[in-house]
Write a protein that holds these residues in place. Structure first.
Motif, short mmCIF file in Angstrom:
data_model
loop_
_atom_site.label_atom_id
_atom_site.label_comp_id
_atom_site.label_asym_id
_atom_site.label_seq_id
_atom_site.Cartn_x
_atom_site.Cartn_y
_atom_site.Cartn_z
N TYR A 270 5.94 -0.35 -6.17
CA TYR A 270 6.21 0.90 -6.91
C TYR A 270 7.64 0.89 -7.45
N LEU B 270 -7.26 1.51 -4.16
CA LEU B 270 -6.50 1.39 -5.42
C LEU B 270 -7.21 0.63 -6.54
N ARG C 190 -1.64 10.84 -4.85
CA ARG C 190 -0.71 9.70 -4.80
C ARG C 190 -0.96 8.67 -5.90
N THR C 191 -2.17 8.68 -6.49
CA THR C 191 -2.48 7.60 -7.46
C THR C 191 -3.08 8.10 -8.78
N ASN D 165 -0.92 3.39 -11.22
CA ASN D 165 -0.66 4.64 -10.50
C ASN D 165 -0.12 5.65 -11.53
N ASN E 67 -7.23 0.68 -10.56
CA ASN E 67 -6.39 -0.41 -11.07
C ASN E 67 -7.26 -1.66 -11.26
#
Ligand code: UT7
Length: 325
Positions: free
Chosen positions: A221, A155, A36-37, A255, A282
């Motif tokens: 997003y 994240l 997902r990232t 991402n 991030n």
């Protein structure tokens, strides 16, 4: 008069937190995070601080540019996580570097902050207010992350990146040739943190939830994949060039799927979008200058190439900058 990037530097905390470490902390999996990232690990500050990371990144940028701290005339630190309210992080960096001559102040535009700081330094130099500047993004996000919330804690990472910029000499081609930035305050609820505790001194009557990051990931997003290509388009228009003229896109590392979507919208090959998100997570305002420094030191950006820097963050803020290296 133009403004050129003469040197880059970055600094990451020693401690590394892997996806496997996170599996032991919250209900998540290495597979989910990677798919997902694009992230595998991130650096987390233990003894490092926003000014200490920023000062290390600045020292490396100065060394890379072959310049001395005492000749620096402006220091701008982009940060949203500095440990002290006063003095600002930039003044503490000034002290650490011994850059007596510099004007020093912070900018908070969250993950978009580095581009806002670079734009400000650009205008200072163009206006003749100073001849050079250190522009830094530095964050210790781990201090404002809810380590029990799997939707945010996987994240983010900590770190700092810096560039040394200077007025160009007559006839020089290397310089910033286009910029665009914007803010969308009406979308502020997408990503926010109400307060900041002084380290180790949280009062029991303060709701700790107020001191942590809250984010609607899917809204952020959607905002990013819609707004960033528009912003890059405006910066390219202001430079009088098109997407095909760009050699490298250095985007905010939030991402890998966001970056892939932006590349698709711009109809640009993904190979022109290098990433280091796998190793850094991030790092907010630090992500663009950290990646830029890694590419510069690896010789992956050649003199004369056209580079686009672009990012977005809480606010919501967004920006892009076109540089001839
Ligand atoms: O610098 C700017 C800062 N922020 C960003 O750029 C964030 C932008 N947004 C994103 O990167 C993505 O939206 C995320 C990575 C945050 C989330 O990815 P997503 O594909 O949008 O997932 P989602 O939020 O739609 O969640 C999908 C599922 C949910 O479960 P259900 O409701 O489908 O059962 C979540 O509860 O994934 C679940 N989930 C997780 N599962 C395992 C959310 N976080 C995790 C996790 N591990 N860490």
């Amino acid at each position: 008069m133009g403004v050129a990037i003469r040197g880059t530097g970055s600094a990451l905390p020693e401690k590394i937190l892997t996806n496997q470490d996170l599996e032991k902390m919250v209900d998540t999996t290495d597979e989910w995070i990677r798919q997902r990232t694009g992230m595998r690990e991130r650096h987390i500050a233990e003894k490092e601080t926003v000014p200490s990371l920023a000062a290390s990144a600045c020292e490396r940028a100065l060394e890379n540019a072959g310049k001395k701290a005492e000749d620096v005339e402006l220091i701008i630190v982009a940060t949203c996580t500095t440990e002290m309210l006063l003095p600002c992080a930039a003044c503490r960096v000034q002290k650490k570097l011994g850059a007596d001559k510099a004007i020093a102040f912070d900018i908070n535009a969250a993950c978009g902050g580095f581009l806002f700081a670079l734009n400000t330094a650009h205008h200072y130099i163009e206006a003749g207010a100073c001849r050079n500047a250190l522009v830094v993004g530095s964050e210790v996000l781990s201090e404002i992350i809810d380590w029990t919330d799997r939707s945010t804690c996987v994240l983010f990472g900590d770190g700092a990146g810096a560039v040394y910029v200077e007025e160009t000499t007559k006839g020089e081609r290397s310089c910033i040739i286009g910029m665009s930035q914007g803010s969308s305050g009406m979308n502020g609820q997408m990503l926010y943190c109400r307060g900041r505790a002084v380290k180790g001194e949280t009062e029991p009557e303060i709701d700790s939830d107020d001191l942590l990051v809250h984010m609607s990931g899917s809204e952020v997003y959607r905002f990013a994949v819609r707004q960033v290509p528009v912003c890059i388009g405006r910066a390219l228009d202001s430079a009088g060039i098109g997407t095909d003229d760009v050699d490298i896109f250095v985007l905010h590392q939030a991402n890998s799927r966001i970056i892939e979507s932006i590349a698709k919208t711009l109809k640009a090959d993904i190979d022109r979008f290098p990433m280091n998100i796998e190793r850094t997570g991030n790092t907010s305002s630090a992500s663009i200058p950290i990646l830029l420094d890694e590419l510069n030191r690896a010789g992956r950006i050649q003199k004369g190439q056209t580079v686009v820097l672009s990012g977005f963050g809480a606010g919501m803020t967004y920006g892009a900058c076109v540089v001839v290296w």
